[in-house]
Design a protein around this motif. Structure first.
Motif, short mmCIF file in Angstrom:
data_model
loop_
_atom_site.label_atom_id
_atom_site.label_comp_id
_atom_site.label_asym_id
_atom_site.label_seq_id
_atom_site.Cartn_x
_atom_site.Cartn_y
_atom_site.Cartn_z
N ILE A 496 40.13 39.11 43.26
CA ILE A 496 40.40 40.03 42.13
C ILE A 496 39.76 41.38 42.44
O ILE A 496 38.57 41.44 42.75
CB ILE A 496 39.81 39.48 40.81
CG1 ILE A 496 40.41 38.11 40.49
CG2 ILE A 496 40.04 40.45 39.66
CD1 ILE A 496 39.76 37.41 39.30
N GLU A 499 40.85 47.27 40.33
CA GLU A 499 42.10 47.86 39.81
C GLU A 499 42.80 46.88 38.86
O GLU A 499 43.45 47.29 37.89
CB GLU A 499 43.07 48.20 40.96
CG GLU A 499 42.74 49.48 41.71
CD GLU A 499 41.78 49.24 42.86
OE1 GLU A 499 41.12 48.17 42.89
OE2 GLU A 499 41.68 50.13 43.73
N SER A 500 42.67 45.60 39.14
CA SER A 500 43.34 44.61 38.28
C SER A 500 42.69 44.60 36.91
O SER A 500 43.37 44.39 35.88
CB SER A 500 43.25 43.20 38.88
OG SER A 500 43.71 43.22 40.19
N ALA A 503 44.00 47.57 35.21
CA ALA A 503 45.40 47.37 34.81
C ALA A 503 45.54 46.31 33.71
O ALA A 503 46.62 46.09 33.18
CB ALA A 503 46.22 46.98 36.03
N THR A 505 45.12 43.08 34.12
CA THR A 505 45.61 41.77 34.59
C THR A 505 44.47 40.80 34.91
O THR A 505 44.69 39.65 35.25
CB THR A 505 46.52 41.93 35.83
OG1 THR A 505 45.82 42.70 36.80
CG2 THR A 505 47.81 42.64 35.47
N ALA A 506 43.24 41.32 34.88
CA ALA A 506 42.07 40.42 35.02
C ALA A 506 41.00 40.95 34.09
O ALA A 506 41.00 42.13 33.74
CB ALA A 506 41.58 40.40 36.46
N PHE A 511 36.12 39.40 37.17
CA PHE A 511 35.76 40.18 38.36
C PHE A 511 34.30 39.94 38.73
O PHE A 511 33.96 39.66 39.88
CB PHE A 511 36.01 41.68 38.11
CG PHE A 511 35.64 42.54 39.28
CD1 PHE A 511 36.53 42.74 40.33
CD2 PHE A 511 34.39 43.15 39.35
CE1 PHE A 511 36.18 43.50 41.44
CE2 PHE A 511 34.03 43.92 40.45
CZ PHE A 511 34.93 44.10 41.50
N LYS A 553 36.41 45.41 47.20
CA LYS A 553 36.84 44.85 45.90
C LYS A 553 37.28 45.96 44.93
O LYS A 553 37.46 45.72 43.74
CB LYS A 553 35.69 44.06 45.28
CG LYS A 553 35.34 42.80 46.05
CD LYS A 553 34.32 41.96 45.29
CE LYS A 553 34.05 40.64 45.98
NZ LYS A 553 33.34 40.76 47.27
N ALA A 827 39.20 52.58 40.23
CA ALA A 827 39.91 51.98 39.11
C ALA A 827 40.13 53.00 38.02
O ALA A 827 39.25 53.77 37.70
CB ALA A 827 39.09 50.82 38.59
#
Ligand code: BGC
Length: 829
Positions: A496, A499-500, A503, A505-506, A511, A553, A827
């Motif tokens: 992970i 950026e996720s 966004a 999504t996580a 993280f 990461k 991010a």
């Protein structure tokens, strides 16, 4: 690990380039750095002018087109544009001096006098000021004789005499001629010039308040007095524009100027090496003078004259149970000059049980520029809850509460604290508890002292009284244990990236769960040294993605730069007005606009975090960093800090208010213990920070070097966790001031240094290296890893909590766009 004493954070490394005409500036900017924005320079000039305070004027100002002016004092050429240390050390492309500024403003200057000063100053260049903390408080004055003054008086109508002072980081002002006092040479100059000229205008170019008691000696021979704070590269030109009447003087004092230093309530408790007792308690600055010693004031808080003539009338005062709104009409009733008025509202609280100052600033509003004959209505809304006082001894029956006591609340409106007149009143029948909080950071029972209170004399007048300060009753160990966060179970690397999280999504916790203890420990410190190779050259330090594994990461390196008066890098950067100059505008809108342009400059220069605003209280006029700070008043301080933070952060970069908290002197700043009652701490020294945190949500905050009631701020669980985070809801990143002092947690001997710090939720050691005998690069610290393994040591949950705070900062920053590829890195929010 035994760190050597903290090294200082750098020294002035360049000379200022004087500028002589506007035409020169565009070529300087082009050659120095085409990315510098002329709009920023223009707004900086406006702010410096708006912060210039006119203290006396018998009509001599503004200079008319026909006034012939002889300018005395070397500071007309060797202008102090800013104070010293990290807050002033900007590689500035150019700096105006007053002489050039006056010529630019079209003032008819006596060339013979000017050339004499030019020759003399060229032959007497100030000695190099490169040694940290040894910078000159003043520059030796050019001697003149009576004949020189008399001849000048024969050719000119008026004399302008400039006195200059500077102080800075690691450089408090001192009670000596050449610092707080004028020198014998300056007195001689004043004597000669005022003897020869019927009218002399004095300009004080200084970052601190200096003694003005000498004005009395010259009576009305001194026809005008202007306090020019240090206004940055455009400051001198701005002051000249005010003297020439091109820009109206609209500045107002943010501090009291007392008759003598000894009159300041903190005078007996300043500059001690080990501990400073804040015996005056809440009676800081005008709060003291208006209550106990109004006759000891030369120029009151909020004071400033105009060229325009104003009249203000309270049109309406609407009082509700929770709020009061004052509507004031300001009319420019003069015939000649435009101007802006600052309407100030003060409150006088009942003081039935708690000692209260005679007046406290409760709100203010500045009009727009009003031409003769124009009028404008401004409104000042005051939330009564914001007027609450803190009961730290239980005398109201509500210990550790913010309360509004029963009794009469009287409101005054006017143009300074002294001239404000009654405008409204409301009476509360009962005590109202506005907020119930937890006792925090109170005085260490082993170091009690007596604090100032109000006693009533036979005639009801206020007399200074003293009482024992209440001391801490909290069991810190128990409090900390009750506050330990649960750990997020470690998952190992699941691929992970940050950026996720950005966004959506996580989750941030998912993280963080991937990070091993070593990576978490890396997030809790910066990249060892100042001028980190991971950041823009000349940076103050880098945090965040300081290792390959973190960068892989998606955690990018975050570059921090000083602040507050400009971006301190190896590259050229704009030098904007210093804190006091900005606050003297009483115009948060303007300050916010300037800060937004400053934020844009950060983006262009590669700075992510500006170590600004400096927002400690002007407790004493000698504090070397007062120029960086705003005021003796916490409300004005808070409003200005909100403006700076909101402006900077509107550009996707971070502001980092500092120094949290009670960093009110430079003497022994890394050792000194600020001993202060919980009430004064909350009402005076923390209040500005509280406003700033609640209203502007700074992405980062810097602790101070000093101790507060026996605990270094960078270890202060109560300040940072109990108050800042729990009470005020702060979830951003807290960093140390540069390096920290070594210590073992007295309540948890298994914790020392970085582990002790992380427990307090001071998330990042900056710049990150531990000073060892081998120098700053020798990173020899595994206290965090060691501590995790020990009984009573740091917990994984605490380390992860700190990491989340740091990552929130990274997530809040706008992504860095690669100019070549257009690709974003890091991010996004
Ligand atoms: C100062 C801070 C500054 C830091 C980095 C310290 O010595 O107290 O205000 O931001 O250095 O230069």
């Amino acid at each position: 690990m035994t760190p050597t004493p903290a090294v200082e954070s750098g020294a002035r490394s360049h000379t200022l380039v004087p500028v002589e005409s506007v035409a020169q500036i565009s070529s300087i900017l082009r050659d120095a750095d085409p990315t510098l924005d002329p709009r920023l320079a223009a707004l900086a000039r406006q702010a410096a002018a708006d912060g210039t305070v006119l203290l006396r004027n018998d009509g001599v100002l503004p200079f008319g087109p026909d006034s012939r002016v002889a300018v005395f004092g070397r500071v007309q050429i060797d202008w102090f544009a800013v104070g010293y240390g990290s807050g002033g050390d900007v590689k500035v492309p150019y700096v105006w001096n007053l002489l050039a500024g006056l010529r630019d403003a079209g003032v008819r200057i006596d060339d013979e006098v000017a050339e004499t000063y030019a020759r003399w100053t060229a032959a007497h260049r100030p000695a190099s000021s490169d040694v940290w903390g040894r910078w000159p408080h003043h520059l030796p004055e050019m001697p003149i004789d009576d004949a020189f003054a008399t001849a000048a008086a024969g050719r000119n109508d008026v004399a302008l005499l400039v006195v200059g002072r500077a102080a800075g980081e690691a450089r408090d002002s001192v009670l000596e001629p050449g610092s707080y006092y004028i020198t014998a040479a300056e007195t001689e100059l004043l004597d000669r010039v005022t003897a020869a000229f019927e009218r002399t205008v004095v300009v004080v170019d200084a970052g601190n308040v200096m003694d003005l008691g000498w004005l009395a000696r010259y009576g009305d021979r001194i026809a005008g007095v202007v306090y020019a704070w240090q206004g940055g590269m455009e400051g001198a030109r701005a002051v000249a524009a005010v003297l020439a009447g091109e820009i109206a003087p609209t500045g107002r004092l943010t501090d009291t100027i007392a008759a003598a230093y000894e009159d300041y309530p903190s005078a007996g408790h300043f500059g001690d090496a080990d501990a400073t007792v804040y015996a005056e308690d809440v009676f800081v600055g005008y709060r003291y003078f208006e209550t106990f010693a109004p006759e000891r004031v030369l120029f009151p808080f909020g004071f400033g004259l105009d060229y325009a003539e104003f009249e203000q009338t309270v049109i309406r005062a609407t009082t509700g149970a929770d709020r009061i709104e004052l509507e004031v009409e300001v009319a420019n009733i003069g015939a000649v000059h435009s101007g802006r008025q600052t309407v100030q509202a003060y409150v006088s609280k009942p003081g039935t049980t708690l000692a209260q100052a005679a007046r406290e600033l409760a709100g203010f509003a500045k009009t727009s520029l009003l031409a003769p004959g124009e009028r404008e209505r401004v409104s000042i809304a005051i939330d009564l809850a914001d007027l609450a006082s803190y009961d730290d001894d239980g005398s109201t029956g509500q210990r550790s509460c913010w309360v509004l006591e029963p009794g009469e609340y009287r409101f005054f409106v006017g143009t300074d604290v002294r001239r404000a007149v009654p405008a409204a009143s409301l009476t509360r029948d009962t005590l109202r508890v506005v907020r119930r909080v937890r006792e925090a950071a109170a005085v260490d029972p082993t170091t009690p002292f007596r604090r100032m209170i109000v006693q009533r004399g036979a005639d009801g007048g206020a007399l200074v009284g003293w009482e024992d300060v209440p001391v801490a009753t909290v069991d810190r160990r128990e409090r900390v244990l009750g506050d330990l966060p649960a750990a997020i179970p470690l998952t190992g690397d699941r691929g992970i990236v940050l950026e996720s999280v950005a966004a959506g999504t996580a989750s941030l916790d998912e993280f963080v769960a991937q990070l091993a203890v070593d990576e978490l420990a890396l997030l809790s410190r910066g990249d060892l040294t100042m001028d980190s190779p991971l950041g823009t050259p000349g940076n103050a330090g880098v945090l965040g993605g300081i290792s390959e594994s973190l960068r892989a990461k998606g955690v990018r390196p975050v570059t921090a730069t000083d602040g507050p008066s400009g971006i301190r890098l190896s590259a050229f950067a704009s030098l904007i007005p210093s804190g006091t100059a900005l606050a003297s505008t009483w115009d948060p809108g303007l300050v916010r606009e300037l800060a937004a342009l400053h934020g844009q400059e950060m983006v262009r220069k590669g700075s992510d975090v500006l170590l600004s605003p400096g927002m400690n209280i002007h407790r004493n006029p000698l504090c070397g960093r007062n120029f960086e700070y705003f005021s003796e008043d916490p409300l004005l301080t808070g409003r200005m800090a909100v403006a700076v933070v909101a402006g900077v952060q509107s550009q996707g970069v971070a502001a980092c208010p500092k120094h949290f908290a009670a960093n009110n002197q430079e003497e022994s700043r890394t050792r000194n213990d600020s001993r202060v009652s919980e009430r004064a701490l909350r009402e005076i020294y923390l209040r500005g920070f509280e406003l700033c945190v609640r209203e502007a949500r700074p992405m980062a905050i810097m602790t101070s070097y000093n101790k507060v009631n026996g605990v270094w701020s960078h270890y202060h669980h109560d300040l940072v966790t109990t108050v800042l985070r729990h009470e005020w809801g702060y979830d951003g990143c807290v960093i140390t001031d540069w390096w920290m002092e070594s210590a073992v947690d007295p309540d948890f001997p298994a914790l020392e240094d970085n582990a002790y710090r992380v427990r307090a939720q001071v998330d990042v050691l900056m710049p990150g290296g531990v000073k060892t005998e081998d120098g700053p690069e020798a990173y020899a610290d595994d206290t965090i890893q060691d501590s995790i393994a020990r009984v009573d040591g740091l917990t994984l949950g605490e380390l992860q909590r700190g990491a989340r705070n740091v990552l929130r900062l990274v997530l809040s920053l706008a992504p860095v766009i690669d100019a070549r590829t257009g690709e974003g890195s890091g991010a996004a929010r």
